[in-house]
Design a protein around this motif. Structure first.
Motif, PDB file in Angstrom:
ATOM      1  N   MET A 147       0.832  -1.189   0.000  1.00 30.85           N
ATOM      2  CA  MET A 147       0.000   0.000   0.000  1.00 30.85           C
ATOM      3  C   MET A 147       0.880   1.256   0.000  1.00 30.85           C
ATOM      4  N   ARG A 148       0.534   2.218  -0.814  1.00 32.07           N
ATOM      5  CA  ARG A 148       1.297   3.458  -0.858  1.00 32.07           C
ATOM      6  C   ARG A 148       0.877   4.348   0.302  1.00 32.07           C
ATOM      7  N   MET A 149       1.872   4.974   0.929  1.00 35.13           N
ATOM      8  CA  MET A 149       1.592   5.876   2.036  1.00 35.13           C
ATOM      9  C   MET A 149       1.928   7.300   1.625  1.00 35.13           C
ATOM     10  N   THR A 150       1.070   8.218   2.038  1.00 35.46           N
ATOM     11  CA  THR A 150       1.362   9.618   1.783  1.00 35.46           C
ATOM     12  C   THR A 150       2.393  10.092   2.804  1.00 35.46           C
ATOM     13  N   THR A 151       2.951  11.252   2.565  1.00 29.48           N
ATOM     14  CA  THR A 151       3.950  11.801   3.485  1.00 29.48           C
ATOM     15  C   THR A 151       3.350  12.033   4.868  1.00 29.48           C
ATOM     16  N   THR A 152       2.118  12.497   4.910  1.00 30.54           N
ATOM     17  CA  THR A 152       1.459  12.751   6.197  1.00 30.54           C
ATOM     18  C   THR A 152       1.305  11.462   6.997  1.00 30.54           C
ATOM     19  N   VAL A 153       0.894  10.404   6.341  1.00 27.56           N
ATOM     20  CA  VAL A 153       0.726   9.119   7.025  1.00 27.56           C
ATOM     21  C   VAL A 153       2.073   8.615   7.524  1.00 27.56           C
ATOM     22  N   ARG A 154       3.102   8.742   6.712  1.00 29.54           N
ATOM     23  CA  ARG A 154       4.436   8.286   7.099  1.00 29.54           C
ATOM     24  C   ARG A 154       4.948   9.056   8.327  1.00 29.54           C
ATOM     25  N   VAL A 155       4.755  10.378   8.342  1.00 33.13           N
ATOM     26  CA  VAL A 155       5.192  11.204   9.478  1.00 33.13           C
ATOM     27  C   VAL A 155       4.410  10.833  10.729  1.00 33.13           C
ATOM     28  N   CYS A 156       3.107  10.616  10.585  1.00 27.77           N
ATOM     29  CA  CYS A 156       2.280  10.245  11.740  1.00 27.77           C
ATOM     30  C   CYS A 156       2.697   8.889  12.308  1.00 27.77           C
ATOM     31  N   LEU A 157       3.019   7.942  11.443  1.00 32.52           N
ATOM     32  CA  LEU A 157       3.445   6.627  11.925  1.00 32.52           C
ATOM     33  C   LEU A 157       4.797   6.696  12.632  1.00 32.52           C
ATOM     34  N   TYR A 158       5.720   7.518  12.114  1.00 33.83           N
ATOM     35  CA  TYR A 158       6.999   7.706  12.797  1.00 33.83           C
ATOM     36  C   TYR A 158       6.804   8.399  14.137  1.00 33.83           C
ATOM     37  N   ALA A 159       5.897   9.367  14.193  1.00 33.93           N
ATOM     38  CA  ALA A 159       5.612  10.047  15.463  1.00 33.93           C
ATOM     39  C   ALA A 159       5.007   9.072  16.468  1.00 33.93           C
TER      40      ALA A 159
END
Length: 74
Positions: A34-46
């Motif tokens: 599944m492709r992740m947007t930048t916002t989703v990626r930042v939220c998951l790292y947070a």
């Protein structure tokens, strides 16, 4: 209540999920990642950083209560 509105009602049948027939499973073998947007990626790292910090604080407190680490002012 008039006779016409009495017949206009809809009848809904409620079936418990355990009594219902099972649904067919979706085949996921042919799906790609599944492709992740930048916002989703930042939220998951947070979220990952937050969970690591909370588990670190929990481990520190457990070690303090066990007497392995001496707390400040105690």
């Amino acid at each position: 209540m008039t006779a016409s509105t009495e017949f206009d009602r809809k009848l809904y049948v409620v079936i418990h999920p355990l009594d219902d027939e099972p649904e067919g499973k979706v085949e996921t073998e042919n799906l790609g990642p599944m492709r992740m947007t930048t916002t989703v990626r930042v939220c998951l790292y947070a979220l990952r950083a937050y969970l690591l910090l909370m588990f670190g604080m929990l481990g520190f407190r457990v070690l303090q209560l066990a007497g392995v680490i001496r707390g400040e002012g105690g």
